[in-house]
Design a protein around this motif. Sequence first.
Motif, mmCIF file in Angstrom:
data_model
loop_
_atom_site.group_PDB
_atom_site.id
_atom_site.type_symbol
_atom_site.label_atom_id
_atom_site.label_comp_id
_atom_site.label_asym_id
_atom_site.label_seq_id
_atom_site.Cartn_x
_atom_site.Cartn_y
_atom_site.Cartn_z
ATOM 1 N N PRO A 171 0.830 -1.214 0.000
ATOM 2 C CA PRO A 171 0.000 0.000 0.000
ATOM 3 C C PRO A 171 0.867 1.268 0.000
ATOM 4 N N VAL A 172 0.458 2.256 -0.798
ATOM 5 C CA VAL A 172 1.215 3.498 -0.921
ATOM 6 C C VAL A 172 1.303 4.218 0.423
ATOM 7 N N THR A 173 0.248 4.134 1.216
ATOM 8 C CA THR A 173 0.289 4.789 2.533
ATOM 9 C C THR A 173 1.420 4.231 3.397
ATOM 10 N N TRP A 174 1.640 2.932 3.319
ATOM 11 C CA TRP A 174 2.740 2.333 4.075
ATOM 12 C C TRP A 174 4.084 2.807 3.552
ATOM 13 N N LEU A 175 4.191 2.919 2.249
ATOM 14 C CA LEU A 175 5.446 3.391 1.661
ATOM 15 C C LEU A 175 5.740 4.834 2.079
ATOM 16 N N VAL A 176 4.690 5.654 2.065
ATOM 17 C CA VAL A 176 4.891 7.053 2.457
ATOM 18 C C VAL A 176 5.291 7.132 3.926
ATOM 19 N N ILE A 177 4.552 6.423 4.781
ATOM 20 C CA ILE A 177 4.836 6.487 6.215
ATOM 21 C C ILE A 177 6.148 5.775 6.549
ATOM 22 N N GLY A 178 6.419 4.654 5.917
ATOM 23 C CA GLY A 178 7.596 3.855 6.265
ATOM 24 C C GLY A 178 8.872 4.238 5.561
ATOM 25 N N VAL A 179 8.771 4.943 4.429
ATOM 26 C CA VAL A 179 9.977 5.246 3.662
ATOM 27 C C VAL A 179 10.141 6.747 3.446
ATOM 28 N N ALA A 180 9.126 7.414 2.960
ATOM 29 C CA ALA A 180 9.252 8.807 2.550
ATOM 30 C C ALA A 180 9.382 9.773 3.722
ATOM 31 N N VAL A 181 8.963 9.383 4.903
ATOM 32 C CA VAL A 181 9.029 10.277 6.057
ATOM 33 C C VAL A 181 10.462 10.411 6.570
ATOM 34 N N TYR A 182 11.257 9.388 6.449
ATOM 35 C CA TYR A 182 12.601 9.403 7.018
ATOM 36 C C TYR A 182 13.529 10.443 6.398
ATOM 37 N N PRO A 183 13.510 10.667 5.092
ATOM 38 C CA PRO A 183 14.335 11.767 4.571
ATOM 39 C C PRO A 183 13.914 13.131 5.123
ATOM 40 N N VAL A 184 12.633 13.316 5.385
ATOM 41 C CA VAL A 184 12.173 14.577 5.981
ATOM 42 C C VAL A 184 12.729 14.716 7.393
ATOM 43 N N ILE A 185 12.665 13.646 8.161
ATOM 44 C CA ILE A 185 13.191 13.670 9.531
ATOM 45 C C ILE A 185 14.699 13.908 9.515
ATOM 46 N N LEU A 186 15.415 13.246 8.624
ATOM 47 C CA LEU A 186 16.860 13.425 8.522
ATOM 48 C C LEU A 186 17.208 14.858 8.132
ATOM 49 N N THR A 187 16.474 15.417 7.187
ATOM 50 C CA THR A 187 16.721 16.795 6.768
ATOM 51 C C THR A 187 16.486 17.761 7.922
ATOM 52 N N LEU A 188 15.393 17.577 8.645
ATOM 53 C CA LEU A 188 15.128 18.437 9.797
ATOM 54 C C LEU A 188 16.216 18.304 10.862
ATOM 55 N N ALA A 189 16.699 17.097 11.079
ATOM 56 C CA ALA A 189 17.765 16.885 12.060
ATOM 57 C C ALA A 189 19.044 17.597 11.637
ATOM 58 N N LEU A 190 19.401 17.495 10.359
ATOM 59 C CA LEU A 190 20.604 18.169 9.871
ATOM 60 C C LEU A 190 20.478 19.685 9.961
ATOM 61 N N VAL A 191 19.306 20.203 9.618
ATOM 62 C CA VAL A 191 19.073 21.643 9.730
ATOM 63 C C VAL A 191 19.187 22.078 11.182
ATOM 64 N N CYS A 192 18.621 21.292 12.078
ATOM 65 C CA CYS A 192 18.674 21.610 13.504
ATOM 66 C C CYS A 192 20.115 21.647 14.008
ATOM 67 N N VAL A 193 20.914 20.671 13.634
ATOM 68 C CA VAL A 193 22.308 20.621 14.082
ATOM 69 C C VAL A 193 23.087 21.804 13.519
ATOM 70 N N ARG A 194 22.899 22.101 12.235
ATOM 71 C CA ARG A 194 23.609 23.235 11.629
ATOM 72 C C ARG A 194 23.247 24.550 12.293
ATOM 73 N N ARG A 195 21.954 24.768 12.539
ATOM 74 C CA ARG A 195 21.512 26.019 13.158
ATOM 75 C C ARG A 195 21.966 26.107 14.613
#
Length: 120
Positions: free
Chosen positions: A81-105
Amino acid sequence: MAHPRTLAALGSGEPATEHASVHDDLGRQTPLGDIYLRSLMRSQLRLGLAVVGTLALVLGSLPYLFLITPVLRDGTLAGIPVTWLVIGVAVYPVILTLALVCVRRARRNERDFVDLIDRS
């Protein structure tokens, strides 16, 4: 440290030629040093709240996205199911990006704090 005129009036003979540095204020935990530290802590808190708020907005909007988009809600990709793919795969790059932005700032906030202290 007293004002030079106060020292002259008291007869100490030595006017104060140098103010205590901010490094000393921080080390001795004076009220001025406390103000500087609170400023750093407030900027770090604002950063943390902004990152958590962004993450909550992104993750919180996913159920509404699935609700209004039948293709995402009912679709499958390779039997998954696409919902599982979005929740299980696509969310992690967003979390990683936010973490990197947080560390840099956070590092930039700390670097700015050190620069401010060094200039004082």
